[in-house]
Enzyme design. Structure first.
Site, PDB file in Angstrom:
ATOM      1  CG  HIS A 262     -16.920  54.961 153.260  1.00 46.42           C
ATOM      2  ND1 HIS A 262     -16.410  55.574 152.133  1.00 46.42           N
ATOM      3  CD2 HIS A 262     -15.863  54.630 154.018  1.00 46.42           C
ATOM      4  CE1 HIS A 262     -15.096  55.634 152.227  1.00 46.42           C
ATOM      5  NE2 HIS A 262     -14.738  55.066 153.350  1.00 46.42           N
ATOM      6  CB  CYS A 263     -18.145  49.635 154.415  1.00 45.48           C
ATOM      7  SG  CYS A 263     -17.440  50.626 155.735  1.00 45.48           S
ATOM      8  CB  ILE A 264     -21.110  46.917 151.462  1.00 43.69           C
ATOM      9  CG1 ILE A 264     -21.225  46.597 152.953  1.00 43.69           C
ATOM     10  CG2 ILE A 264     -21.415  45.661 150.661  1.00 43.69           C
ATOM     11  CD1 ILE A 264     -22.610  46.180 153.387  1.00 43.69           C
TER      12      ILE A 264
ATOM     13  CG  ASP B  95     -14.765  48.113 152.746  1.00 40.52           C
ATOM     14  OD1 ASP B  95     -14.472  49.261 152.367  1.00 40.52           O
ATOM     15  OD2 ASP B  95     -15.251  47.875 153.858  1.00 40.52           O
TER      16      ASP B  95
END
Length: 443
Positions: free
Chosen positions: A279-281, A284
């Site tokens: 979900h992040c890299i 973001d």
């Protein structure tokens, strides 16, 4: 004078309730971030209420089970026995002393921030907030979100930040499946809208987390989370580009990385793959590039790494086509098995998995697609992807029935020697196979 006394009363009361563990911890979003946090607060003696819009998830949690593979049902059952409960009724946020928001912050179709889940959550709880509560956002987002989007919504009914409501940003740092770090051992960055907000936020999290890292503002905390993940995205983009160059030169990039990693200073190993997942890299960096445009800035370095990483599924696809062509086969009509479809090894987390992008490329080109993943027995419902498939059992006969195997996620449960022996062609995007072979193509 009376207003000052009220301010002190709310501040002192919530600090005391954290200290004696009489506070009720409310956590909104019972996913990969919310569930571990709920378990941790329950474990140390707090009453915890979880809030989620998914009725199936709510029923499972109340029944003592979790849909997340690495969260043990026994831990959920223990929390339920200790008083944990989950509800879809957001009016019950008034029963809690905290509203810790752990909801998704994806990108929209134009790769712009989608704050709809955060905003909908704030709008749902705003009518039921009361003096003395803490509102903490944990979802990853761009600098300014907490102050620009959360603050106006939680104060619209007369609450005053730093006096009667405490507005905090504390980014999640979960790493699903990583046995070396747990929720309470990962240091927690905390920012606040005012000094009192920071004091209360630090007090909240210090009850459950071993080390608190206070920063000067919510914006600083938001930027900290972005820097952490942009650091990884940029370095993975670099090593993915190096992989392409090394491959053109006939050099094994994994051998090079392992050799470089022997340097005891100045080098951190990052490994290439079929793209970025989680979900992040993958997400973001685009939150920061979007916000930077508001200031007239163009984050060229970040965006370039994003372009490289985003192109990796196409690179893997190209290697598959080349391998089939060398065997006088077309991808159209070929039977292709994708090994591992979660975004990283040994977990069931499918968020932004590059494996799914590879699957779609193969399907769109006419390949007959199948997959095998011991952590994902049936292809789950996803917002942007749809496959009516179940995991194929790996046997010598099942492997031999495919024209090619594409290794996209290197789960420890796979029998790699058996896969090598019985596969006609392997496209290895994870560097599992180091010994050169006519049947293995590195991607």
């Amino acid at each position: 004078m009376s207003e000052k006394l009220n301010e002190n009363r709310y501040l002192e009361d919530i600090l005391n309730r954290f200290s004696d563990k009489s506070a009720v911890i409310g956590i909104i979003g019972m996913g990969y971030v919310g569930q571990p946090l709920a378990l941790r607060f329950s474990e140390i003696g707090f009453k915890v209420i979880g809030y989620d819009i998914d009725s199936n998830k709510v029923d499972m949690l109340n029944g003592g089970t979790s849909e997340i593979e690495h969260i043990a049902n026994a831990d959920i059952a223990k929390a339920v026995a200790a008083g944990f409960e989950c509800t879809r009724d957001f009016s019950r946020i008034s029963e809690a002393d905290t509203a810790i928001i752990c909801v998704p912050t994806p990108l929209n179709a134009y790769r712009e921030p989608d704050l709809s889940f955060v905003i909908a959550t704030c709008d749902a709880i705003a009518p039921y907030l009361r003096p003395g509560q803490v509102v903490s956002l944990e979802s990853t987002t761009y600098p300014g979100t907490t102050d620009e989007e959360i603050l106006p919504r939680v104060t619209r009914n007369g609450l005053i930040a730093g006096e009667s409501v405490f507005v905090v940003y504390s980014p999640e740092r979960e790493d699903p499946g990583n046995a070396d770090f747990t929720t309470h051992t990962i240091p927690k960055v905390v920012g606040g809208h005012t000094a009192n907000c920071l004091k209360v936020g630090s007090a909240l999290y210090s009850t459950a987390i071993d080390k608190i890292v206070p920063v000067s503002s919510n914006r600083a905390a938001e930027m900290t989370k972005l820097l952490e993940n942009i650091h990884r995205a940029v370095n993975i983009g670099l090593v993915n580009e190096m992989k392409i160059v090394a491959d053109a030169m006939g050099i094994d990039i994994f051998e090079v990385i392992d050799a470089a990693a022997t340097k005891p200073f100045g080098f951190t190993p990052y490994y290439p793959g079929p793209g970025l997942g989680g979900h992040c890299i993958p997400i973001d960096p685009f939150y920061l590039t979007w916000k930077a445009r508001e200031y007239g800035l163009h984050t060229r370095f970040i965006e370039l790494s994003g372009e490289i990483n985003h192109a990796m599924p196409e690179y893997v696809m190209g290697k598959l086509v080349t391998g089939l062509n060398a065997r006088k086969k077309a991808l159209n009509g070929s039977r292709i098995l994708v090994l591992g479809i979660s975004y990283k090894k040994n977990v069931d987390d499918m968020r932004e998995s590059p494996s799914v992008q590879v699957m779609e490329l193969i399907r769109n080109a006419g390949g007959e697609i199948a997959y095998s993943d011991p952590h994902v027995p049936a292809f789950p419902k996803m917002r942007e992807h749809s496959f009516n498939l179940s995991s194929v059992a790996l046997t010598p006969d099942s492997l031999a029935a495919f024209d090619a195997v594409v290794l996209t996620t290197d789960h420890a449960a796979f029998d790699y020697e058996m896969i090598r022996e019985h596969s006609a062609l392997i496209i290895d995007s994870r560097g599992v196979y180091r010994t050169p072979s006519d049947t293995i193509i590195k991607a």
